[in-house]
Design a protein around this motif. Structure first.
Motif, PDB file in Angstrom:
ATOM      1  N   ILE A   3      -2.722  -5.343   5.135  1.00 34.71           N
ATOM      2  CA  ILE A   3      -2.705  -4.129   4.315  1.00 34.71           C
ATOM      3  C   ILE A   3      -4.055  -3.422   4.379  1.00 34.71           C
ATOM      4  N   ARG A   4      -5.128  -4.186   4.324  1.00 36.49           N
ATOM      5  CA  ARG A   4      -6.472  -3.579   4.338  1.00 36.49           C
ATOM      6  C   ARG A   4      -6.721  -2.809   5.631  1.00 36.49           C
TER       7      ARG A   4
ATOM      8  N   GLU B  55       0.302   5.296  -0.165  1.00 36.85           N
ATOM      9  CA  GLU B  55      -0.549   6.486  -0.222  1.00 36.85           C
ATOM     10  C   GLU B  55      -0.156   7.382   0.935  1.00 36.85           C
TER      11      GLU B  55
ATOM     12  N   GLN C 223      -2.974  -9.501   2.754  1.00 39.92           N
ATOM     13  CA  GLN C 223      -4.040  -8.606   2.332  1.00 39.92           C
ATOM     14  C   GLN C 223      -4.869  -8.105   3.511  1.00 39.92           C
TER      15      GLN C 223
ATOM     16  N   PHE D  44       0.864  -1.175   0.000  1.00 30.48           N
ATOM     17  CA  PHE D  44       0.000   0.000   0.000  1.00 30.48           C
ATOM     18  C   PHE D  44       0.901   1.225   0.000  1.00 30.48           C
TER      19      PHE D  44
ATOM     20  N   SER E  28      -7.539   6.375   5.253  1.00 31.25           N
ATOM     21  CA  SER E  28      -8.889   6.857   4.938  1.00 31.25           C
ATOM     22  C   SER E  28      -9.470   7.678   6.077  1.00 31.25           C
TER      23      SER E  28
ATOM     24  N   GLU F 108      -4.588   0.340   5.537  1.00 30.25           N
ATOM     25  CA  GLU F 108      -5.124   1.269   4.537  1.00 30.25           C
ATOM     26  C   GLU F 108      -6.264   2.093   5.112  1.00 30.25           C
TER      27      GLU F 108
END
Length: 269
Positions: A66-67, A42, A63, A40, A74, A70
């Motif tokens: 990372i989710r 950002e 995953q 990831f 947000s 992430e």
């Protein structure tokens, strides 16, 4: 799947106007059937995870981790406490997933994020496992993170040399991971934000195929992060691609002296 378009973002709170640019890519490699890596990238968080475990376990672990991380970007809540809460949730996600059947399921995690102290930014690296963060500063490449691995412990104890570690039978055995068990917090290293710095965040699929000298060579040859990512990935595959290969390159530039070859535009806040 590659994602090598350069992205940019201004860095607020610095004495001189600075801009980040970054790119990342992941590839299954030449010998694996599935890709258990994930990344990831950002602002202000840049991370790589290298999953492990039978069946789909490694992919689930990387995953899921990372989710959860992430989601911090947000919600604009990137910091050490928030990261550790997210990792605790990721451990639960991994344990609860219906396809997590292998006790060895887990993932490494490494990367950097920007942390602010009274409005002034500094970098923080985080690390669990043997994925790595490198920093090219003043044309010198240093490994910021310390591997959590059996061979690293042997090196630290003076029992083997770094050269002997590469072919050691326990070279793939890590001592810490994010997985379906009690979580050990990441190691953190704080670093100042300095124009000209370039970070390479990578899974061991890259470092199995490229030496530190090779990483430094491609950084010197390619000023654009996406071009450097593409070149390192191609070299890792050409050198054997024995594992999944994932890397993210992040660099800091003085915005008041832009690279004339760059056509990237700031993303804004």
């Amino acid at each position: 799947m590659a994602e090598t378009t350069t992205r940019t973002h201004d860095v607020p709170g610095t004495q001189h106007p600075l801009m980040l640019s970054w790119a990342g890519a992941t590839d299954v490699g030449r010998r694996r059937e599935t890709n258990q890596d994930a990344f990831f990238a950002e602002y202000p968080l840049f991370i790589v995870a290298d999953g492990m475990g039978g069946h789909a376990g490694g992919e689930i672990a990387s995953q899921s981790t990372i989710r959860r991380l992430e989601s911090l970007v947000s919600s604009d809540d990137v910091g050490r406490d928030a990261i550790e809460r997210a990792l605790e949730l990721a451990v639960g996600d991994i344990a609860d997933h219906p396809e997590t059947t292998d006790e060895g399921t887990g993932t490494t995690l490494t990367g950097v994020f920007l942390e602010y102290d009274e409005g002034v930014p500094h970098w923080v690296s985080l690390n669990i496992g043997d994925s790595r963060v490198y920093l090219l500063r003043d044309d010198r490449l240093i490994q910021v993170t310390t591997d959590h691995s059996v061979v690293q412990e042997l090196i630290a104890a003076g029992k083997i040399s770094p050269e002997e570690a590469e072919g050691h039978p326990y070279s793939n055995v890590i001592t810490r991971a994010v997985g379906a068990s009690e979580l050990t917090p990441p190691d953190y290293v704080a670093l100042e934000v300095r124009a000209g710095d370039r970070f390479v965040i990578c899974s061991d699929g890259l470092t199995k195929e490229l030496t530190d000298y090779g990483i430094q060579h491609f950084l010197r040859e390619h000023a654009d992060p996406a071009a450097a990512v593409d070149a390192m990935l191609a070299a890792a595959l050409e050198n054997g691609g024995r594992d999944n290969v994932t890397l993210v390159i992040v660099q800091v530039a003085d915005e008041s002296a832009p690279d004339p070859s760059s056509t990237s535009e700031p993303l804004g806040e």
